[in-house]
Design a protein around this motif. Structure first.
Motif, short mmCIF file in Angstrom:
data_model
loop_
_atom_site.label_atom_id
_atom_site.label_comp_id
_atom_site.label_asym_id
_atom_site.label_seq_id
_atom_site.Cartn_x
_atom_site.Cartn_y
_atom_site.Cartn_z
N LEU A 1 4.67 4.60 0.47
CA LEU A 1 3.86 4.27 -0.70
C LEU A 1 3.61 2.77 -0.71
O LEU A 1 4.55 1.97 -0.69
N LEU A 2 2.34 2.40 -0.70
CA LEU A 2 1.94 0.99 -0.69
C LEU A 2 1.24 0.64 -2.00
O LEU A 2 0.51 1.45 -2.55
N GLY A 3 1.47 -0.59 -2.46
CA GLY A 3 0.80 -1.03 -3.68
C GLY A 3 1.28 -2.40 -4.07
O GLY A 3 2.47 -2.73 -3.92
N ALA A 4 0.38 -3.23 -4.58
CA ALA A 4 0.72 -4.59 -4.96
C ALA A 4 1.58 -4.61 -6.23
O ALA A 4 1.61 -3.62 -6.99
N PRO A 5 2.26 -5.72 -6.51
CA PRO A 5 2.92 -5.87 -7.80
C PRO A 5 1.89 -5.67 -8.92
O PRO A 5 0.79 -6.22 -8.87
N GLY A 6 2.23 -4.84 -9.89
CA GLY A 6 1.30 -4.58 -10.99
C GLY A 6 0.34 -3.44 -10.74
O GLY A 6 -0.46 -3.10 -11.61
N ILE B 1 9.89 9.55 -0.34
CA ILE B 1 8.94 8.46 -0.56
C ILE B 1 9.62 7.19 -0.07
O ILE B 1 10.68 6.82 -0.58
N LEU B 2 9.04 6.51 0.91
CA LEU B 2 9.57 5.23 1.36
C LEU B 2 8.90 4.10 0.58
O LEU B 2 7.67 4.00 0.57
N ASP B 3 9.71 3.28 -0.07
CA ASP B 3 9.19 2.22 -0.92
C ASP B 3 9.84 0.90 -0.52
O ASP B 3 11.06 0.79 -0.50
N GLY B 4 9.02 -0.10 -0.20
CA GLY B 4 9.55 -1.41 0.17
C GLY B 4 9.73 -1.61 1.66
O GLY B 4 10.14 -2.68 2.10
N PHE B 5 9.41 -0.61 2.44
CA PHE B 5 9.51 -0.68 3.90
C PHE B 5 8.54 0.33 4.48
O PHE B 5 8.50 1.46 4.01
N PRO B 6 7.74 -0.06 5.46
CA PRO B 6 7.69 -1.34 6.14
C PRO B 6 6.88 -2.38 5.35
O PRO B 6 6.05 -2.03 4.52
N ARG B 7 7.13 -3.64 5.68
CA ARG B 7 6.40 -4.75 5.07
C ARG B 7 5.51 -5.48 6.08
O ARG B 7 4.71 -6.34 5.69
N ASN B 8 5.66 -5.18 7.34
CA ASN B 8 4.83 -5.83 8.36
C ASN B 8 4.67 -4.87 9.55
O ASN B 8 5.27 -3.79 9.59
N LEU B 9 3.86 -5.30 10.51
CA LEU B 9 3.52 -4.42 11.63
C LEU B 9 4.73 -4.11 12.52
O LEU B 9 4.87 -2.99 13.01
N ASN B 10 5.58 -5.11 12.75
CA ASN B 10 6.76 -4.85 13.58
C ASN B 10 7.64 -3.77 12.96
O ASN B 10 8.13 -2.87 13.64
#
Length: 220
Positions: free
Chosen positions: A5-10, A82-91
């Protein structure tokens, strides 16, 4: 139903995550929660994480992935997660894919809750929190009936010192820099599904549910 799950703060990502958990009976796996629990329990991975944090270093991806692997072995993940907070980058995304492939649990979807920059700024800079009961209002989108006073308990509404345009603008820019490559990454894998995160919470959740059920998730 295995999703990132991806989404910006707010963006309302946290709210939608809770609704998914309640409706579909799948756990949310937050890397922050995993780290805190492992450190508190003193597990081998928790000890490695604590040593890094005590030294002022970042916890390595290998340690975080190890914690996720352990969490996915628990029975409540059989219906999905639901994975939340990972991954944060391509690696991290590549390492996660490799691990999930080894486990035979590849992702079904990456769901992006999208809200435009201006709306995010309004949501975050206008946030007001009751000092007594913790209720949250917004001076732009959900103002209290009486300025500075909580509708629910009459407590004082306060504006967090870090909820200012400069700080929030910086947080959102960091998020965008990290997330845009992930959006491209999951889009290239035909896993990305974007849901507009504006409007009533229930309406947004209906769109999220359509996505989840379209990728083979359990029916509500």
């Amino acid at each position: 139903m295995r999703i990132v799950l991806l989404g910006a703060p707010g963006s309302g990502k946290g709210t939608q995550s809770k609704l998914i958990m309640e409706r579909y009976k799948v756990p949310q796996i937050s890397t922050g929660d995993l780290l805190r629990a492992a450190v508190s329990a003193g597990t081998p991975l928790g000890q490695q994480a604590k040593a890094a944090m005590d030294a002022g270093e970042l916890v390595t991806d290998d340690v975080v992935l190890g914690m996720i692997r352990e969490r996915l072995a628990m029975p409540d993940t059989q219906r999905g997660y639901i994975l939340d907070g990972f991954p944060r980058n391509l690696n991290q995304a590549g390492s996660l894919d490799d691990m999930l492939s080894d486990l035979g649990q590849p992702l079904d979807a990456a769901v992006l809750i999208h809200v435009d920059f201006e709306s995010l700024m309004q949501r975050l800079t206008g946030r007001l929190t009751c000092a007594s009961c913790g209720a949250v209002f917004n001076s732009y989108t959900h103002p209290p009936r009486q300025e500075g006073v909580c509708d629910l308990c009459g407590g004082e509404l306060k504006h967090r010192s870090d909820d200012n345009e400069e700080t929030i603008g910086s947080r959102l820019k960091v998020y965008q820099a990290q997330t845009e490559p992930l959006v491209q990454y999951y889009g290239d894998k035909s896993l990305l599904h974007t849901v507009k995160g504006e409007g009533e919470i229930e309406d947004i959740f209906k769109e999220v549910s359509k996505v989840l059920e379209s990728v083979g998730g359990p029916k509500a």
